[in-house]
Design a protein around this motif. Structure first.
Motif, PDB file in Angstrom:
ATOM      1  N   PHE A  49       0.840  -1.200   0.000  1.00 26.86           N
ATOM      2  CA  PHE A  49       0.000   0.000   0.000  1.00 26.86           C
ATOM      3  C   PHE A  49       0.876   1.251   0.000  1.00 26.86           C
ATOM      4  N   ASN A  50       0.294   2.345  -0.454  1.00 27.45           N
ATOM      5  CA  ASN A  50       1.039   3.602  -0.500  1.00 27.45           C
ATOM      6  C   ASN A  50       1.202   4.236   0.875  1.00 27.45           C
ATOM      7  N   THR A  51       0.224   4.017   1.744  1.00 29.24           N
ATOM      8  CA  THR A  51       0.269   4.606   3.079  1.00 29.24           C
ATOM      9  C   THR A  51      -0.136   3.579   4.128  1.00 29.24           C
ATOM     10  N   GLU A  52       0.285   3.836   5.366  1.00 24.79           N
ATOM     11  CA  GLU A  52      -0.099   2.967   6.480  1.00 24.79           C
ATOM     12  C   GLU A  52      -1.604   3.005   6.697  1.00 24.79           C
ATOM     13  N   ALA A  53      -2.199   4.182   6.469  1.00 27.16           N
ATOM     14  CA  ALA A  53      -3.645   4.327   6.652  1.00 27.16           C
ATOM     15  C   ALA A  53      -4.411   3.402   5.714  1.00 27.16           C
ATOM     16  N   GLU A  54      -3.938   3.253   4.481  1.00 21.96           N
ATOM     17  CA  GLU A  54      -4.596   2.371   3.518  1.00 21.96           C
ATOM     18  C   GLU A  54      -4.503   0.918   3.982  1.00 21.96           C
ATOM     19  N   ALA A  55      -3.355   0.533   4.518  1.00 22.09           N
ATOM     20  CA  ALA A  55      -3.179  -0.833   5.015  1.00 22.09           C
ATOM     21  C   ALA A  55      -4.107  -1.098   6.199  1.00 22.09           C
ATOM     22  N   LEU A  56      -4.220  -0.135   7.089  1.00 21.75           N
ATOM     23  CA  LEU A  56      -5.110  -0.291   8.251  1.00 21.75           C
ATOM     24  C   LEU A  56      -6.566  -0.386   7.817  1.00 21.75           C
ATOM     25  N   GLU A  57      -6.931   0.365   6.794  1.00 23.37           N
ATOM     26  CA  GLU A  57      -8.301   0.289   6.278  1.00 23.37           C
ATOM     27  C   GLU A  57      -8.567  -1.085   5.673  1.00 23.37           C
ATOM     28  N   ALA A  58      -7.573  -1.625   4.957  1.00 24.48           N
ATOM     29  CA  ALA A  58      -7.710  -2.963   4.383  1.00 24.48           C
ATOM     30  C   ALA A  58      -7.861  -4.012   5.471  1.00 24.48           C
ATOM     31  N   LYS A  59      -7.143  -3.837   6.571  1.00 25.12           N
ATOM     32  CA  LYS A  59      -7.259  -4.765   7.693  1.00 25.12           C
ATOM     33  C   LYS A  59      -8.655  -4.699   8.315  1.00 25.12           C
ATOM     34  N   ALA A  60      -9.155  -3.489   8.517  1.00 24.15           N
ATOM     35  CA  ALA A  60     -10.499  -3.322   9.090  1.00 24.15           C
ATOM     36  C   ALA A  60     -11.558  -3.935   8.182  1.00 24.15           C
ATOM     37  N   ASN A  61     -11.389  -3.760   6.875  1.00 22.94           N
ATOM     38  CA  ASN A  61     -12.344  -4.324   5.917  1.00 22.94           C
ATOM     39  C   ASN A  61     -12.314  -5.849   5.958  1.00 22.94           C
ATOM     40  N   LEU A  62     -11.127  -6.409   6.121  1.00 23.32           N
ATOM     41  CA  LEU A  62     -11.003  -7.861   6.194  1.00 23.32           C
ATOM     42  C   LEU A  62     -11.711  -8.401   7.433  1.00 23.32           C
ATOM     43  N   ILE A  63     -11.481  -7.772   8.571  1.00 21.10           N
ATOM     44  CA  ILE A  63     -12.123  -8.220   9.807  1.00 21.10           C
ATOM     45  C   ILE A  63     -13.639  -8.156   9.668  1.00 21.10           C
ATOM     46  N   GLN A  64     -14.126  -7.082   9.067  1.00 19.09           N
ATOM     47  CA  GLN A  64     -15.574  -6.933   8.865  1.00 19.09           C
ATOM     48  C   GLN A  64     -16.093  -8.045   7.955  1.00 19.09           C
ATOM     49  N   PHE A  65     -15.335  -8.387   6.923  1.00 15.46           N
ATOM     50  CA  PHE A  65     -15.716  -9.454   6.010  1.00 15.46           C
ATOM     51  C   PHE A  65     -15.799 -10.799   6.739  1.00 15.46           C
ATOM     52  N   LEU A  66     -14.805 -11.098   7.564  1.00 14.25           N
ATOM     53  CA  LEU A  66     -14.798 -12.362   8.304  1.00 14.25           C
ATOM     54  C   LEU A  66     -15.953 -12.424   9.295  1.00 14.25           C
ATOM     55  N   GLN A  67     -16.281 -11.302   9.883  1.00 13.54           N
ATOM     56  CA  GLN A  67     -17.439 -11.252  10.793  1.00 13.54           C
ATOM     57  C   GLN A  67     -18.733 -11.495  10.022  1.00 13.54           C
ATOM     58  N   HIS A  68     -18.793 -10.980   8.812  1.00 13.96           N
ATOM     59  CA  HIS A  68     -19.970 -11.183   7.959  1.00 13.96           C
ATOM     60  C   HIS A  68     -20.159 -12.671   7.646  1.00 13.96           C
ATOM     61  N   LEU A  69     -19.059 -13.407   7.578  1.00 16.64           N
ATOM     62  CA  LEU A  69     -19.143 -14.857   7.324  1.00 16.64           C
ATOM     63  C   LEU A  69     -19.579 -15.627   8.569  1.00 16.64           C
ATOM     64  N   GLU A  70     -19.728 -14.894   9.661  1.00 16.99           N
ATOM     65  CA  GLU A  70     -20.146 -15.475  10.947  1.00 16.99           C
ATOM     66  C   GLU A  70     -19.111 -16.449  11.496  1.00 16.99           C
ATOM     67  N   ILE A  71     -17.858 -16.174  11.199  1.00 19.32           N
ATOM     68  CA  ILE A  71     -16.763 -16.894  11.832  1.00 19.32           C
ATOM     69  C   ILE A  71     -16.656 -16.371  13.258  1.00 19.32           C
TER      70      ILE A  71
END
Length: 218
Positions: free
Chosen positions: A64-86
């Motif tokens: 990623f170009n910035t740390e903020a973008e990487a952190l946003e990608a991490k938050a999106n991933l966690i939200q996705f995994l929660q959506h799968l009801e893991i």
């Protein structure tokens, strides 16, 4: 659709355009290596291992170009995994592996110890940095970062922290001495250590041949 199938699709969408050596084909090989190691580690949680192997580069900050973008990608991933009801415990386990498996984080002693699941994923990813494919990935990544291929006047340096490791003032060939040739002795599982032997030798042979051909231009 199984959870792993959906996770695979998520990874493919996230890394489909990568040109730095961290693309979908890299992930597929890491998963295959993890599956091979799993055969000899019956105490491991196969779902956690496979999920972490599939997702380990999705929010890697070097992509990623910035740390903020990487952190946003991490938050999106966690939200996705929660959506799968893991379960949250399983999500936390997967994220903990991803957050503590990198080479750069281990340099500063900040990485938390990995359990057998994390050790398997770490070994699988590190084996991708040993051998013939490792040679091509190193050259590809160096080209993307506009790194000098080789300069015999620039000595290899062993980084002591992440900042030094990510600094592009070295060369692609030096990267073999700075990291890739060190991996064989820092693997966790016996299966990975066995796989690494011939791959490690290939890199030594490549470097010997490379320098022999380079010296012809003197």
């Amino acid at each position: 659709m199984t959870e792993l199938t959906e996770i695979t699709h998520y990874m493919q969408q996230a890394l489909d355009q990568d040109n730095s050596g961290h693309s979908v084909d890299h992930i597929n090989r890491v998963v295959a290596l993890a599956n091979r190691i799993l055969l000899n580690e019956p105490s491991a949680d196969a779902f956690v291992v496979r999920a972490a192997a599939l997702l380990h580069d999705v929010y890697d900050d070097k992509l990623f170009n910035t740390e903020a973008e990487a952190l946003e990608a991490k938050a999106n991933l966690i939200q996705f995994l929660q959506h799968l009801e893991i379960t949250q415990d399983t999500i936390d386990h997967i994220i903990a592996i991803i957050d503590n498996m990198s080479w750069s984080k281990s340099l500063e002693g900040q990485a938390k110890p990995l359990d057998i699941n994390g050790q398997i994923v770490q070994d699988a990813d590190r084996l991708e940095a040993v051998g013939a494919i490792a040679v091509t990935r190193a050259i590809t990544y160096g080209a993307v970062k506009n790194r000098t291929l080789y300069d015999p006047n620039i000595a290899p340096r062993i980084a002591k922290n992440k900042a030094q490791y990510r600094n592009d003032d070295s060369t692609t060939i030096n990267h073999f001495y700075e990291k890739l040739l060190l991996i064989k002795d820092r693997l966790n599982t016996e299966t990975a250590r066995q796989i690494a032997v011939s791959r490690h030798q290939f890199m030594l042979d490549f470097l010997e041949q490379f320098k022999a051909e380079w010296d012809l231009s003197k």
